[in-house]
Design a protein around this motif. Structure first.
Motif, mmCIF file in Angstrom:
data_model
loop_
_atom_site.group_PDB
_atom_site.id
_atom_site.type_symbol
_atom_site.label_atom_id
_atom_site.label_comp_id
_atom_site.label_asym_id
_atom_site.label_seq_id
_atom_site.Cartn_x
_atom_site.Cartn_y
_atom_site.Cartn_z
ATOM 1 N N SER A 73 -12.907 -3.118 -2.438
ATOM 2 C CA SER A 73 -12.409 -3.427 -3.705
ATOM 3 C C SER A 73 -13.535 -3.578 -4.758
ATOM 4 O O SER A 73 -13.534 -3.694 -6.107
ATOM 5 C CB SER A 73 -12.111 -5.157 -3.613
ATOM 6 N N TYR A 107 -12.652 3.995 -2.603
ATOM 7 C CA TYR A 107 -11.939 3.324 -3.391
ATOM 8 C C TYR A 107 -10.804 2.319 -2.466
ATOM 9 O O TYR A 107 -10.294 1.431 -2.809
ATOM 10 C CB TYR A 107 -10.888 4.363 -4.211
ATOM 11 N N TRP A 130 -13.587 -1.199 -7.732
ATOM 12 C CA TRP A 130 -12.401 -1.332 -8.622
ATOM 13 C C TRP A 130 -12.887 -2.063 -10.096
ATOM 14 O O TRP A 130 -12.322 -2.222 -10.790
ATOM 15 C CB TRP A 130 -11.209 -2.236 -8.228
#
Length: 172
Positions: A149, A146, A152
């Motif tokens: 990026s 996480y 995400w």
């Protein structure tokens, strides 16, 4: 106790009580730092790369929106950190070595078998080697995953999910 995981594997691969206790002792010894730092430098962590890749991909698999952990090189990052962190190096070497010795190549197992193995590791006795190994690899993998990026996609965030937290949610 002839097998910790019940009928998951053939009788040729069943854990004996002695093998199970020996595995726990090895992993606990690695976790508690019973080996010297020079021992950790002697481990060939790269030989466990495939096992670690399958492990982190099983913990963080790809879905419709996000890539698998290995796509983000989580396993490679763990190995790089382990080169500098003797405790993590020992844990990965002993944990992956235990998996390879007990089950052979994880690539030979199907998804259901790996999920059952991870489940058994996650609920083993609290200070047992398999549980310590599972939780340490899981926690570090999630953190590294996480932080990228690319993981995400589909989330309502534009920065890592933690560190700064979610002040807007707290202020409500």
């Amino acid at each position: 106790m002839s097998c910790y995981l019940g009928g998951l594997f053939s009788k040729d691969n069943l854990w004996s009580r002695r093998r199970w206790l020996n595995s726990i002792a090895i992993l606990c010894g690695a976790w508690l730092g019973k080996f010297s730092d020079t021992d950790a430098k002697d481990y060939e962590l790269s030989r466990h790369e495939d096992t670690l890749r399958i492990l982190v991909d099983s913990i963080l698999p790809a879905d419709d929106l996000t890539p698998a952990a290995s796509t983000l090189s989580v396993h490679s990052q763990l190995l790089a950190i382990a080169q500098q962190d003797a405790t993590l190096g020992r844990l990965i070497s002993q944990g992956c070595g235990w998996l390879e010795q007990t089950y052979g190549a994880l690539s030979a197992l199907n998804t259901a078998q790996i999920e059952q193995l991870l489940q058994a590791m996650s609920v083993a006795d609290w200070e047992s080697g398999p549980r310590v190994f599972f939780h340490e690899i899981r926690d570090r993998s999630v953190q590294l995953y996480y932080a990228d990026s690319r993981s995400w996609a589909g989330l309502a965030v534009n920065r890592p999910p933690q560190y700064l937290g979610y002040p807007a949610a707290v202020e409500k």
